[in-house]
Write a protein that holds these residues in place. Structure first.
Motif, mmCIF file in Angstrom:
data_model
loop_
_atom_site.group_PDB
_atom_site.id
_atom_site.type_symbol
_atom_site.label_atom_id
_atom_site.label_comp_id
_atom_site.label_asym_id
_atom_site.label_seq_id
_atom_site.Cartn_x
_atom_site.Cartn_y
_atom_site.Cartn_z
ATOM 1 N N PHE A 103 0.787 -1.152 -0.004
ATOM 2 C CA PHE A 103 -0.152 -0.082 -0.122
ATOM 3 C C PHE A 103 0.811 1.368 0.011
ATOM 4 C CE2 PHE A 103 -1.644 3.533 2.280
ATOM 5 C CZ PHE A 103 -2.815 3.805 1.538
ATOM 6 N N ARG A 104 1.789 1.305 0.689
ATOM 7 C CA ARG A 104 2.696 2.262 1.027
ATOM 8 C C ARG A 104 3.415 2.577 -0.246
ATOM 9 N NH1 ARG A 104 2.895 3.256 6.899
ATOM 10 N NH2 ARG A 104 1.661 1.778 7.468
ATOM 11 N N ALA A 105 3.822 1.837 -0.853
ATOM 12 C CA ALA A 105 4.602 1.935 -2.256
ATOM 13 C C ALA A 105 3.740 2.516 -3.286
ATOM 14 C CB ALA A 105 5.270 0.890 -2.747
ATOM 15 N N SER A 106 2.389 2.208 -3.211
ATOM 16 C CA SER A 106 1.530 2.560 -4.395
ATOM 17 C C SER A 106 0.915 4.058 -3.946
ATOM 18 C CB SER A 106 0.306 1.643 -4.409
ATOM 19 O OG SER A 106 0.625 0.223 -4.932
ATOM 20 N N CYS A 127 -3.236 -10.686 -4.452
ATOM 21 C CA CYS A 127 -2.115 -11.069 -3.554
ATOM 22 C C CYS A 127 -1.169 -11.948 -4.445
ATOM 23 C CB CYS A 127 -2.515 -11.961 -2.431
ATOM 24 S SG CYS A 127 -1.433 -12.778 -1.638
ATOM 25 N N PRO A 128 -0.089 -11.032 -4.871
ATOM 26 C CA PRO A 128 0.879 -11.898 -5.700
ATOM 27 C C PRO A 128 1.664 -12.965 -4.996
ATOM 28 C CG PRO A 128 1.095 -9.442 -5.854
ATOM 29 C CD PRO A 128 0.231 -9.793 -4.672
ATOM 30 N N SER A 129 1.834 -12.914 -3.708
ATOM 31 C CA SER A 129 2.589 -14.058 -3.394
ATOM 32 C C SER A 129 2.319 -14.055 -1.759
ATOM 33 C CB SER A 129 3.922 -13.995 -3.271
ATOM 34 O OG SER A 129 4.756 -15.100 -2.990
ATOM 35 N N GLN A 162 1.758 3.566 -8.538
ATOM 36 C CA GLN A 162 1.693 2.360 -9.488
ATOM 37 C C GLN A 162 1.224 1.111 -8.755
ATOM 38 O OE1 GLN A 162 6.067 2.377 -10.006
ATOM 39 N NE2 GLN A 162 5.869 3.266 -11.852
ATOM 40 N N ARG A 163 0.938 0.180 -9.388
ATOM 41 C CA ARG A 163 0.534 -1.108 -8.676
ATOM 42 C C ARG A 163 1.684 -2.011 -8.254
ATOM 43 N NH1 ARG A 163 -3.176 0.028 -13.058
ATOM 44 N NH2 ARG A 163 -1.668 -0.969 -14.598
ATOM 45 N N PRO A 164 1.520 -2.925 -7.299
ATOM 46 C CA PRO A 164 2.707 -3.705 -6.789
ATOM 47 C C PRO A 164 3.506 -4.285 -7.819
ATOM 48 C CG PRO A 164 0.571 -3.946 -5.640
ATOM 49 C CD PRO A 164 0.337 -3.030 -6.730
#
Length: 471
Positions: A78-81, A369-371, A86-88
């Motif tokens: 969330f913080r990076a987006s 949830c990518p991983s 951008q998306r994760p």
């Protein structure tokens, strides 16, 4: 007569929109970020148990996105987006405790480049070098004023860094001390006359749940807590105890928000300050027998999202049902400030919609949830997923195919999974096609999480899927 005419013209120039002195004033931004505060746990959202009078008042003055989601509902993504728009799988922060690349174009960099002062206070969690490590100025992604720490939830024994590697201690319950620093920053900037972006990033109400100041804990008795109907009977006692502590943190933070709002008014800049209140993700708190975040159910996914606007729109509250996602925050804030949105941004700009204009979305947003890792590691049922959240429906696929389908209008606690129900086949087909189309546009192949871990070169614990970190 000529003198009077000259004075009339002069006054017109000074105060008319086209006059040389009637320059546009750039709005400030106060972004209040909490950690793990789920959307239903607020008074304005209909919760009659938790006491949040200051945030409720803020909601009355704000545009309330009642279907806001954290698209990858866990801390660092969330913080990076938020910072990049951008998306994760673009910025690469789809796990906790990894670094947001220094090459990222962030909201703080854009605003600083446009003459804004930028400040960050509280939990950072984007440097990926250990949770107690010093983050030097060159890795602060454009933030100038700095009173922050990578990550801690030891709220009563919390420390932070300024511009040197020397640790400094927050006095008492850290949210209160952080709020005092934020209030002084607001006062100083109002006197300086420079527009500012301030992110006030609190660590609570994230667990541990029972560490709020005693006067707040006394407000809530576990035996009096009413639970959501999707909490299994064998977990209800634990849920009540946890919620009592969780609500205590919420009410403590509500007082912090009240202090911040009062300071804006005292400084005379409340009407020229955009205020955002939100959270990085929610908390299951035993609903569906689950804890914490990463999951696709609403308790984990949905977050509060209030925008109190500045200028002519100040104080005009309304509720909207359009979903809004994490990557939409940066472009929306830049749009509200009439600043250029970088081409690196993938999110949608809702600024015109906030002012009463057209909705930029098609009514659906992607959840991922990518991983899975940590508290939702594979041994605990964690798995990759992609899904859609609309104003009415939640639809989710895992790697094996369709997994969840809820009608959130008729089933607000998501207790009736319609997935693969013949009666819901047309609806499921429609949502499935919409999801596949969005994933194709986003370039998301929906692979096993290990593929993305390898792609970004991360080293994870093979059992938990977690990137190792030091406290």
């Amino acid at each position: 007569m000529q003198v009077r005419f000259f004075v009339f013209i002069l006054i017109g120039c000074l105060f008319s929109p086209n006059g040389v002195q009637a320059e546009k004033t750039e709005p400030n931004i106060l972004f209040i970020l909490t950690d793990q505060w789920r959307a239903p746990s607020l008074g304005y959202a209909g919760n009659e148990q938790v006491q949040t009078p200051h945030i409720d008042e803020l909601a009355r003055q704000s545009v309330n996105f009642k279907n806001a989601v954290s698209g990858c509902p866990v801390c660092c993504p969330f913080r990076a987006s938020l910072l990049t728009g951008q998306r994760p799988l673009t910025h690469g922060v789809f796990l906790n405790d990894v670094q947001l690349p220094e090459k990222s174009v962030t909201i703080a960099e854009v605003m600083a480049g446009s003459g804004y002062a930028t400040g960050f206070i509280g939990k950072w969690h984007l440097d990926g070098r250990g949770r107690t490590a010093f983050t030097p100025p060159e890795r602060r992604q454009g933030f100038q004023f700095w009173r922050a720490l990578e990550c801690t939830h030891n709220y009563n024994k919390s420390f932070y860094y300024g511009d040197s590697p020397e640790r400094q201690t927050w006095e008492g319950y850290d949210a209160f001390a952080q709020t005092r620093v934020a209030r002084q920053y607001i006062r100083d900037q109002s006197k300086a006359g420079q527009p500012f972006l301030l992110v006030m990033s609190y660590g609570s109400p994230h667990n541990p749940y029972h560490t709020a100041p005693p006067e707040y804990q006394r407000l809530y008795q576990p035996e009096k807590i009413k639970l959501r109907p999707n909490v299994p009977k064998d977990q209800q006692a634990a849920a009540k105890k946890e919620l009592a502590g969780y609500f205590a943190h919420c009410t403590a933070l509500d007082d912090c928000v009240g202090d911040l709002m009062a300071t804006l008014k005292e400084a005379g800049i409340d009407q020229n300050t955009i205020v955002v209140f939100t959270s990085d993700h929610g908390d299951m708190l035993r609903s569906h027998g689950q804890i914490r975040k990463q999951k696709p159910w609403d308790e984990s996914l949905r977050v509060p999202m209030l925008f109190r606007l500045s200028g002519a729109q100040h104080g005009k509250g309304r509720t909207v049902d359009s979903p809004i996602n994490s990557e939409d925050l940066m472009p929306t804030l830049l749009g509200l400030c009439e600043l250029t949105i970088p081409k690196t941004v993938e999110g949608l700009d809702y600024s015109d919609y906030l002012r009463g204009g057209k909705n930029p979305s098609d009514g659906a947003t992607v959840i991922t949830c990518p991983s899975p890792f940590g508290e939702w590691q594979r041994s605990r049922g964690g798995k990759e997923y992609r899904g859609l959240r609309t104003a009415r429906y939640t639809y989710v696929r895992d790697l094996n195919g369709p997994w969840l389908l809820y009608d959130n209008q008729t089933d607000p606690y998501q207790q009736n999974n319609l997935c693969n129900d013949p009666k819901s086949a047309p609806l499921q087909a429609r949502l499935d096609a919409a999801l596949k189309k969005k994933l194709a546009v986003q370039g998301d192949q929906f692979l096993h999480g290990s593929k993305y871990i390898d792609q970004f070169g991360y080293k994870v614990n093979p059992k938990t899927g977690t990137v190792p970190y030091t406290n």
